[in-house]
Every structure is written in C-alpha cells, then in structure tokens.
Design a protein around this motif. Structure first.
Motif, PDB file in Angstrom:
ATOM      1  N   ASN A  83       5.601   4.901  28.077  1.00 24.51           N
ATOM      2  CA  ASN A  83       5.915   5.529  26.643  1.00 24.51           C
ATOM      3  C   ASN A  83       4.348   6.306  25.646  1.00 24.51           C
ATOM      4  N   VAL A 127       0.519  11.821  34.521  1.00 25.72           N
ATOM      5  CA  VAL A 127       1.730  11.359  33.335  1.00 25.72           C
ATOM      6  C   VAL A 127       1.542  10.894  32.424  1.00 25.72           C
ATOM      7  N   HIS A 128       2.751  11.795  31.484  1.00 29.69           N
ATOM      8  CA  HIS A 128       2.808  11.116  30.175  1.00 29.69           C
ATOM      9  C   HIS A 128       3.877  10.034  30.086  1.00 29.69           C
ATOM     10  N   SER A 129       4.889  10.080  30.624  1.00 29.12           N
ATOM     11  CA  SER A 129       5.455   9.293  30.322  1.00 29.12           C
ATOM     12  C   SER A 129       6.619   8.638  30.961  1.00 29.12           C
ATOM     13  N   ALA A 181       9.248   9.554  32.746  1.00 28.42           N
ATOM     14  CA  ALA A 181      10.666  10.418  32.948  1.00 28.42           C
ATOM     15  C   ALA A 181       9.489  11.338  34.364  1.00 28.42           C
ATOM     16  N   GLU A 182       8.147  11.025  33.656  1.00 31.80           N
ATOM     17  CA  GLU A 182       7.453  11.635  34.760  1.00 31.80           C
ATOM     18  C   GLU A 182       6.811  10.985  35.975  1.00 31.80           C
ATOM     19  N   VAL A 183       6.658   9.644  35.636  1.00 30.96           N
ATOM     20  CA  VAL A 183       6.759   8.610  36.775  1.00 30.96           C
ATOM     21  C   VAL A 183       7.827   8.813  37.935  1.00 30.96           C
ATOM     22  N   ALA A 193       9.605  10.885  38.345  1.00 32.50           N
ATOM     23  CA  ALA A 193       9.330  11.974  38.754  1.00 32.50           C
ATOM     24  C   ALA A 193       8.373  12.346  40.401  1.00 32.50           C
ATOM     25  N   PHE A 194       7.355  11.780  40.339  1.00 30.78           N
ATOM     26  CA  PHE A 194       5.697  11.945  40.750  1.00 30.78           C
ATOM     27  C   PHE A 194       7.405  11.198  41.864  1.00 30.78           C
ATOM     28  N   GLN A 213      15.026   4.380  31.849  1.00 27.73           N
ATOM     29  CA  GLN A 213      15.284   5.654  31.598  1.00 27.73           C
ATOM     30  C   GLN A 213      15.827   6.229  30.683  1.00 27.73           C
TER      31      GLN A 213
END
Length: 327
Positions: free
Chosen positions: A157, A169-171, A173-175, A177-178, A199
């Motif tokens: 993060n 992506v910036h976190s 969680a975003e990785v 989701a991607f 996570q």
C-alpha cells in the motif's frame, strides 16, 4: 538494485537462487538503490558468480535513512561500501563451520551433494562441527506467515500510494479488484488467496503483528541462529539450500515433497545467508547455504568465494526442455 529486509521474512528466494545456478546473498541489509519502505520481508540479489555478484552489490549508501534497521551496520565491516575486498581463496582456513544436519535428509541425491560439499570445506581448512542444528528451525512457520500478511499489505500500500496519480492501482484492495475484473486473463489457473488474506490484516501497530514479529525474532535469532553459534563457538552454519527445482502442477499446485531447504531461520532473523551452486540432480542445480550472525556478510562472502573457487561447480544454464538423468 533491490533492497533487503529490516527484520526478515522468508521470501524463499534461496530456492530460485539455489535452483537456478546462481550465487545469491541475503539479507545483506545495507544494499539499496531505492528504499520505498521499511520491510522485514526477504529479498535477494542474484547473478552469475560471487565476484560478478559483488560488483552489482557495490553501493556507497550503506545506512538507509528510511530504514532504521540499517543504522546498526554503521561502523561494522557489513557497512563497507565495497565487498569485493573480502574475496579470498583462503577465507575458510581455520573457520569453525557448523553442519545443520536437521536441514538435510529430505532427498538422498541432495544429501550426497551435501557430503561432497562438506569434504570440500574440510579440504579448504574449515573445522567442521557436526552436527550443529538450529533447534527452533521448524517452529517459525506460523508467525512467519502472520508477519508476511501484515507487511505485504502495509508495504505494498505504501509503495503504490507513492507512485502518483497516473498509476492504475493505488492499494492492495485495488490490485485485488483489478485481478477479479480480469480473472480470465490474469488468473486462469490459480487465484489470489494470499492477497485476500493480507487484505484482512490491520496496521502494523496491531498487537497481533507485534507479537508475531517478536516471536519470529526470538525463535530465529536469540534461540535459533545466535544460540547455535554460541553453543558450538561457530563462525557460520552450512546446510543444503534446497532441493532441485520442481514442476508446478496445475491441479495440485506446488509440490514440496523431497524439496526441503534452509532459508527460513536466516530470513526471519534478518541475518545473512548466501547460497552457492554445489552440485546437480538430473542436471538441476542444488546449492549450499552459508548462514551467519547479524552483519557477517563480509565473512560469508569470503567463505562462499573460497568454496566456489575450490569446487567450480557452476556451469552456464542450458535452458533444457527436460531433465537429464545422467547429468
């Protein structure tokens, strides 16, 4: 250049190093060209041979302002900017080397290579103390994984957040989701279970993380490597780095049967460990690891170099499509 850890989590990099004809030192806390965050996860540098590797390690920035753990190397030989001066073919003469028998015995072919390596060490003038096992080596895994999950989330993060607004992506969680949004392309065979587990973890101030990290240090340092070195008055410990590389089964995943390895105690302690090619099983390379106390990188580099110059085991990779049963 890569950076190495402050506290030490076993990133298993000894296994690719030991299984790919490479010389690999770790943790080598002083090495860094960039320092995104303070880690305790292990990373390693790998290259062709001991002397080649050290030219890649040369870096005048030994103490890293953003990694407090490196401050302790200031004024020690480990804080030296040029490790090439520690290369010596006589480095093992008179050195007391402990034999970690408990980290062998998982593969008879690897055992045979280990015995040949021990004979080479004796020929080089080393005093072998056999056995000299790390008593806590098999007790570390539960808290090792706990530290990994916490630190993976926190440090990934922090790294992603520092890349700027143009980063997709910036976190963590975003990785995640991607990956889910592109599952067919990114995860056709395996999932992202470890990232999902990470996570769920909280910040590095949580008591559960702090207790796990303290347990890691106690088992790997005080009651582990340091205790073994003190008990037998050793300069270093040797063990097989691991077994030959294995195939990945798309149904069952990694197969660790008859693989073994010795990377965990040093990695979790944040202590130096160097793997050097020692032999081959069906053409697949197997390494010998030298493990030492904190800030003993210069000493271990000398040992690894002396062993390499005596044995000349390493040969260039052939990129074979299958194993060679007579190699």
């Amino acid at each position: 250049m890569h950076r190495s850890p402050s506290h030490g989590f076993d990133g298993r990099a000894a296994e690719p190093d030991g299984s790919a004809r490479w010389f690999g030192p770790s943790p080598v806390l002083r090495i860094a060209a960039e320092d995104p965050q303070e880690f305790s996860l292990e990373t390693r540098l790998v290259d062709l041979a001991v002397d080649d590797m050290l030219w890649g390690m040369f870096d005048p920035g030994n103490v890293l302002p953003r990694d407090p753990a490196t401050a302790a190397c200031d004024g020690t030989a480990a804080g030296d900017a040029d490790y090439t001066r520690f290369l010596s073919e006589d480095a093992l003469r008179g050195a007391r080397i402990g034999v970690a028998r408990g980290m062998a015995g998982f593969n008879p072919r690897v055992d045979a290579i280990f015995e040949e390596s021990l004979r080479a060490l004796a020929d080089l003038g080393a005093v072998l103390v056999d056995p000299a096992d790390i008593a806590t080596a098999k007790q570390i895994e539960p808290t090792e994984m706990e530290v990994l999950l916490y630190e993976f989330k926190a440090d990934l993060n922090a790294y992603l957040a520092g890349l700027g607004p143009d980063t997709p992506v910036h976190s963590l969680a975003e990785v995640i989701a991607f990956n889910e949004a592109h599952r067919d392309a990114i995860m056709p065979t395996f999932g992202q279970e470890l990232m999902l587990m990470a996570q769920e973890k909280g910040p590095l101030t949580e008591e559960r993380y702090l207790q796990a990290l303290a347990t890691n240090h106690r088992l790997a340092r005080d009651e582990g490597i340091d205790a073994t070195l003190r008990q037998h008055a050793l300069d270093a410990i040797v063990a097989p780095s691991g077994g030959p590389a294995w195939l990945i089964d798309h149904v069952c995943g990694d197969c660790f049967a008859n693989v073994g390895g010795s990377s965990t105690p040093a990695a979790v302690a944040g202590y130096p460990s160097i793997t050097v090619p020692a032999g081959y099983v069906w053409g697949l390379p197997v390494g010998l690891s030298f493990i030492g106390p904190a800030w003993s990188e210069p000493v271990l580099i000398g040992y690894a170099y002396a062993f390499e110059q005596e044995t000349h085991v390493r040969r260039p990779p052939q990129y074979a499509t299958t194993v060679n049963p007579i190699a």
